[in-house]
Scaffold this motif. Structure first.
Motif, PDB file in Angstrom:
ATOM      1  N   ASP A  58       0.920  -1.162  -0.064  1.00  0.00           N
ATOM      2  CA  ASP A  58       0.050  -0.065   0.079  1.00  0.00           C
ATOM      3  C   ASP A  58       0.919   1.140   0.054  1.00  0.00           C
ATOM      4  N   ARG A  59       0.536   2.442  -0.579  1.00  0.00           N
ATOM      5  CA  ARG A  59       1.195   3.604  -0.650  1.00  0.00           C
ATOM      6  C   ARG A  59       1.417   4.307   0.521  1.00  0.00           C
ATOM      7  N   LEU A  60       0.886   3.860   1.561  1.00  0.00           N
ATOM      8  CA  LEU A  60       0.933   4.348   2.889  1.00  0.00           C
ATOM      9  C   LEU A  60       2.443   3.916   3.570  1.00  0.00           C
ATOM     10  N   PHE A  61       2.887   2.501   3.146  1.00  0.00           N
ATOM     11  CA  PHE A  61       4.046   2.068   3.557  1.00  0.00           C
ATOM     12  C   PHE A  61       5.252   2.173   2.634  1.00  0.00           C
ATOM     13  N   PRO A  62       5.971   3.080   2.625  1.00  0.00           N
ATOM     14  CA  PRO A  62       7.135   3.343   1.840  1.00  0.00           C
ATOM     15  C   PRO A  62       8.362   1.975   1.937  1.00  0.00           C
ATOM     16  N   GLU A  63       8.197   1.252   3.102  1.00  0.00           N
ATOM     17  CA  GLU A  63       9.149   0.268   3.136  1.00  0.00           C
ATOM     18  C   GLU A  63       8.420  -1.166   3.202  1.00  0.00           C
ATOM     19  N   ARG A  64       7.229  -1.216   2.794  1.00  0.00           N
ATOM     20  CA  ARG A  64       6.394  -2.318   2.802  1.00  0.00           C
ATOM     21  C   ARG A  64       6.102  -2.619   4.058  1.00  0.00           C
ATOM     22  N   ALA A  65       4.979  -3.449   4.270  1.00  0.00           N
ATOM     23  CA  ALA A  65       4.621  -3.880   5.622  1.00  0.00           C
ATOM     24  C   ALA A  65       4.258  -5.198   5.726  1.00  0.00           C
ATOM     25  N   ASN A  66       4.376  -5.860   7.183  1.00  0.00           N
ATOM     26  CA  ASN A  66       3.794  -7.159   7.694  1.00  0.00           C
ATOM     27  C   ASN A  66       2.412  -6.932   7.819  1.00  0.00           C
ATOM     28  N   VAL A  67       1.733  -7.710   7.360  1.00  0.00           N
ATOM     29  CA  VAL A  67       0.008  -7.460   7.465  1.00  0.00           C
ATOM     30  C   VAL A  67      -0.475  -8.778   8.233  1.00  0.00           C
ATOM     31  N   GLU A  68      -1.096  -8.304   9.333  1.00  0.00           N
ATOM     32  CA  GLU A  68      -1.729  -9.361  10.313  1.00  0.00           C
ATOM     33  C   GLU A  68      -3.280  -8.996  10.287  1.00  0.00           C
ATOM     34  N   PHE A  69      -4.152 -10.148  10.289  1.00  0.00           N
ATOM     35  CA  PHE A  69      -5.766 -10.243  10.331  1.00  0.00           C
ATOM     36  C   PHE A  69      -5.771 -10.807  11.821  1.00  0.00           C
ATOM     37  N   ALA A  70      -6.469  -9.882  12.538  1.00  0.00           N
ATOM     38  CA  ALA A  70      -6.613 -10.241  13.968  1.00  0.00           C
ATOM     39  C   ALA A  70      -7.993 -10.186  14.327  1.00  0.00           C
ATOM     40  N   GLN A  71      -8.302 -11.231  15.279  1.00  0.00           N
ATOM     41  CA  GLN A  71      -9.672 -11.515  15.602  1.00  0.00           C
ATOM     42  C   GLN A  71      -9.725 -11.717  17.193  1.00  0.00           C
ATOM     43  N   VAL A  72     -10.312 -10.410  18.057  1.00  0.00           N
ATOM     44  CA  VAL A  72     -10.059 -10.866  19.422  1.00  0.00           C
ATOM     45  C   VAL A  72     -11.257 -11.871  19.993  1.00  0.00           C
ATOM     46  N   ILE A  73     -10.838 -12.964  20.727  1.00  0.00           N
ATOM     47  CA  ILE A  73     -11.428 -14.101  21.100  1.00  0.00           C
ATOM     48  C   ILE A  73     -12.039 -13.621  22.407  1.00  0.00           C
ATOM     49  N   ASP A  74     -11.194 -13.284  23.233  1.00  0.00           N
ATOM     50  CA  ASP A  74     -11.728 -12.705  24.579  1.00  0.00           C
ATOM     51  C   ASP A  74     -10.478 -11.745  25.217  1.00  0.00           C
ATOM     52  N   ARG A  75     -10.387 -11.436  26.359  1.00  0.00           N
ATOM     53  CA  ARG A  75      -9.522 -10.583  27.014  1.00  0.00           C
ATOM     54  C   ARG A  75      -8.131 -11.207  27.112  1.00  0.00           C
ATOM     55  N   GLY A  76      -8.003 -12.479  26.905  1.00  0.00           N
ATOM     56  CA  GLY A  76      -6.793 -13.123  27.217  1.00  0.00           C
ATOM     57  C   GLY A  76      -6.235 -13.806  25.752  1.00  0.00           C
ATOM     58  N   ALA A  77      -7.127 -13.549  24.802  1.00  0.00           N
ATOM     59  CA  ALA A  77      -6.571 -14.637  23.502  1.00  0.00           C
ATOM     60  C   ALA A  77      -7.130 -13.791  22.261  1.00  0.00           C
ATOM     61  N   VAL A  78      -6.033 -13.875  21.296  1.00  0.00           N
ATOM     62  CA  VAL A  78      -6.287 -13.319  19.835  1.00  0.00           C
ATOM     63  C   VAL A  78      -6.091 -14.013  18.884  1.00  0.00           C
ATOM     64  N   ARG A  79      -6.883 -14.357  17.753  1.00  0.00           N
ATOM     65  CA  ARG A  79      -6.543 -15.276  16.708  1.00  0.00           C
ATOM     66  C   ARG A  79      -5.867 -14.253  15.733  1.00  0.00           C
ATOM     67  N   ALA A  80      -4.846 -14.650  15.269  1.00  0.00           N
ATOM     68  CA  ALA A  80      -4.123 -13.759  14.060  1.00  0.00           C
ATOM     69  C   ALA A  80      -3.681 -14.783  12.960  1.00  0.00           C
ATOM     70  N   ARG A  81      -3.709 -14.248  11.733  1.00  0.00           N
ATOM     71  CA  ARG A  81      -3.060 -14.864  10.682  1.00  0.00           C
ATOM     72  C   ARG A  81      -2.046 -13.573   9.808  1.00  0.00           C
ATOM     73  N   VAL A  82      -1.078 -13.985   9.330  1.00  0.00           N
ATOM     74  CA  VAL A  82      -0.105 -13.093   8.874  1.00  0.00           C
ATOM     75  C   VAL A  82       0.369 -13.383   7.341  1.00  0.00           C
ATOM     76  N   TRP A  83       0.568 -12.260   6.701  1.00  0.00           N
ATOM     77  CA  TRP A  83       1.151 -12.014   5.478  1.00  0.00           C
ATOM     78  C   TRP A  83       2.316 -11.395   5.877  1.00  0.00           C
ATOM     79  N   GLU A  84       3.714 -11.968   5.610  1.00  0.00           N
ATOM     80  CA  GLU A  84       4.818 -11.430   5.853  1.00  0.00           C
ATOM     81  C   GLU A  84       5.349 -10.656   4.551  1.00  0.00           C
ATOM     82  N   ARG A  85       5.938  -9.294   5.000  1.00  0.00           N
ATOM     83  CA  ARG A  85       6.510  -8.679   3.949  1.00  0.00           C
ATOM     84  C   ARG A  85       8.001  -9.578   3.374  1.00  0.00           C
ATOM     85  N   GLY A  86       7.948  -9.795   2.136  1.00  0.00           N
ATOM     86  CA  GLY A  86       9.011 -10.324   1.528  1.00  0.00           C
ATOM     87  C   GLY A  86       8.970 -12.060   1.538  1.00  0.00           C
TER      88      GLY A  86
END
Length: 285
Positions: A183-211
């Motif tokens: 995205d044009r907002l990230f001049p050095e590109r970015a790692n991208v995480e999709f996060a779903q909050v499960i509860d106060r102690g847990a988050v489910r996340a999936r990752v697209w890593e830069r490069g």
């Protein structure tokens, strides 16, 4: 000439480790790309290098990271744990210090064979991420359409874009990940995480890593997810981030200037040698 290497992983985020402390030359981007090939090379998400630390620097080794596409990565949490494990096994000590592009990282053995790395404080200024222009890091104006209910941008030594979604499993990782990385907002590109909050102690996340693309886990990404969720008041200051390859525990003490503590496993898969023929093929390409 043959070159020794070690294959390691942290909850499925896999690495080839090259020890350069004997004076071996640093790997080129071309060598990194060839090694990363899972059919014609060894295969990895990131290449980790160990170089000698300067006397009096407080570090046991200088640790560098290259992505599968040969580009540099300023930070790699799972790779740092693997490097720490190697150095701990070598020295017989329970704590080590790693000099990285993101600064000096300390690591120690935790319970149940896990390793904790202090990844340093998150960088939350728009210039520190960095963004292409001044903008609110808690509502960054992405030019790429997305399904997130909220977005955060921050750096954990490398830039991250955390998108909070209703269902991380349904996130279009393979299509939206590369678009958001560039995205044009990230001049050095970015790692991208999709996060779903499960509860106060847990988050489910999936990752697209830069490069690197889709990976089973990302240590700095888990830290970014934890920090973003904590800053929004969605989770407690200690949270389990559940990634495709396993779970990392992320803790961010409320003490001003405190670093983000990442705890998880690290493992050696095998040791090997790169043949002279393989290395000659890379040089000739």
């Amino acid at each position: 000439m043959r070159v020794a290497f070690r294959k390691m992983h942290g909850i499925g985020n896999d690495f080839v480790v090259l020890d350069l402390r004997d004076g071996a030359p640093a790997p080129t981007p071309a060598l990194a790309r060839a090694l990363a090939d899972r059919h014609r090379g060894v295969g990895f998400d990131q290449l980790v290098t160990l170089s000698p630390a300067e006397a009096g620097s407080g570090a046991d080794a200088v640790v560098g990271f290259l992505n599968a596409d040969g580009s540099p990565s300023g930070a790699c949490g799972n790779g740092a744990r693997c490097a720490a494990l190697l150095l701990m096994e070598e020295s017989g000590r329970d704590s080590v210090a790693l000099r990285t592009e993101a600064g000096l990282l300390t690591a120690r053995r935790a319970s149940d064979g896990l390793i904790t790395v202090d990844m340093g404080p998150p960088r939350l200024g728009w210039r520190e991420v960095p963004l292409a222009f001044e903008a609110d890091v808690d509502a960054p104006p992405l030019s790429t359409p997305h399904p997130a209910t909220a977005v955060s941008a921050l750096s954990m030594g490398n830039p991250h874009c955390v998108l909070f979604v209703a269902d991380a499993e349904a996130a279009p990782l393979e299509t939206l990940g590369p678009a958001l990385e560039r995205d044009r907002l990230f001049p050095e590109r970015a790692n991208v995480e999709f996060a779903q909050v499960i509860d106060r102690g847990a988050v489910r996340a999936r990752v697209w890593e830069r490069g690197a693309g889709v990976t089973l886990a990302c240590g700095s990404g888990a830290c970014a997810v934890g920090v973003a969720a904590m800053r929004r008041g969605l989770v407690d200051r200690r949270v389990a981030v559940r990634l495709d390859g396993g779970t990392l525990t992320i803790e961010w003490p409320e003490t001003p200037g405190a670093g983000v503590l990442m705890t998880g496993p690290a493992a050696t898969v095998f040791d090997g040698e790169l043949s002279a023929g393989f290395l000659a093929g890379v040089e000739a390409a």
